[in-house]
Write an enzyme that holds these catalytic residues in place. Structure first.
Site, PDB file in Angstrom:
ATOM      1  N   PRO A 196      -3.307  -0.060 -12.089  1.00  0.00           N
ATOM      2  CA  PRO A 196      -2.645  -1.048 -12.950  1.00  0.00           C
ATOM      3  C   PRO A 196      -3.448  -1.369 -14.208  1.00  0.00           C
ATOM      4  O   PRO A 196      -4.679  -1.364 -14.201  1.00  0.00           O
ATOM      5  CB  PRO A 196      -2.558  -2.285 -12.059  1.00  0.00           C
ATOM      6  CG  PRO A 196      -2.752  -1.802 -10.672  1.00  0.00           C
ATOM      7  CD  PRO A 196      -3.637  -0.608 -10.784  1.00  0.00           C
ATOM      8  N   LYS A 256      -2.871  -3.417  -4.970  1.00  0.00           N
ATOM      9  CA  LYS A 256      -3.742  -2.314  -5.380  1.00  0.00           C
ATOM     10  C   LYS A 256      -5.199  -2.751  -5.232  1.00  0.00           C
ATOM     11  O   LYS A 256      -5.505  -3.940  -5.333  1.00  0.00           O
ATOM     12  CB  LYS A 256      -3.487  -1.940  -6.850  1.00  0.00           C
ATOM     13  CG  LYS A 256      -2.066  -1.505  -7.162  1.00  0.00           C
ATOM     14  CD  LYS A 256      -1.838  -0.088  -6.764  1.00  0.00           C
ATOM     15  CE  LYS A 256      -0.458   0.388  -7.236  1.00  0.00           C
ATOM     16  NZ  LYS A 256      -0.304   1.819  -7.091  1.00  0.00           N
ATOM     17  N   ILE A 306       1.623   2.300 -11.526  1.00  0.00           N
ATOM     18  CA  ILE A 306       2.345   3.370 -10.841  1.00  0.00           C
ATOM     19  C   ILE A 306       2.970   2.811  -9.568  1.00  0.00           C
ATOM     20  O   ILE A 306       2.267   2.219  -8.749  1.00  0.00           O
ATOM     21  CB  ILE A 306       1.395   4.530 -10.481  1.00  0.00           C
ATOM     22  CG1 ILE A 306       0.788   5.142 -11.739  1.00  0.00           C
ATOM     23  CG2 ILE A 306       2.106   5.587  -9.650  1.00  0.00           C
ATOM     24  CD1 ILE A 306      -0.367   6.098 -11.471  1.00  0.00           C
TER      25      ILE A 306
END
Length: 118
Positions: free
Chosen positions: A2, A33, A65
């Site tokens: 990120p 994440k 993603i």
């Protein structure tokens, strides 16, 4: 991986110490994440107009993603990022806007290649 970019018209001295690290930890938790993968940029003291007003404001851009690609995901992320930003910046939610950008692995370069191959 990120990327979190905060732009604000607030001067640097009005930002809490360690804001970038706080945003890193919050983004890691919100997006699910590892913090080691989160990249944060904070830019302060910018000339900004939000909704036609030059009152203090902030814009957050979040790109990643696989976790910011749907309305349902971003609705949940938005609420949690707003909680962090209003608390950290002392701004009302009407003075903050968030933009979400889904990324593909081939759009991020790292270690002389792209994430697709890592």
């Amino acid at each position: 991986m990120p990327f979190v970019e905060l732009d604000t018209s607030l001067p640097a001295e009005r930002l809490p110490p360690g804001l970038a690290q706080t945003l890193c930890a919050a983004a890691a938790e919100i997006l699910g994440k590892p913090a080691e993968r989160v990249n944060v940029t904070v830019r302060s003291g910018l000339p900004m107009v939000l909704s036609g007003s030059a009152e203090p404001c902030a814009q957050l851009a979040v790109s990643s993603i696989g976790v910011v690609g749907t309305a349902e995901q971003n609705k949940a992320h938005s609420a949690r990022f707003f909680d962090v930003l209003t608390a950290q910046l002392g701004l009302g939610p009407d003075r903050i806007v968030i933009r979400f950008y889904p990324l593909e692995p081939w759009q991020i370069g790292k270690n002389r290649t792209v994430m697709t191959f890592l």
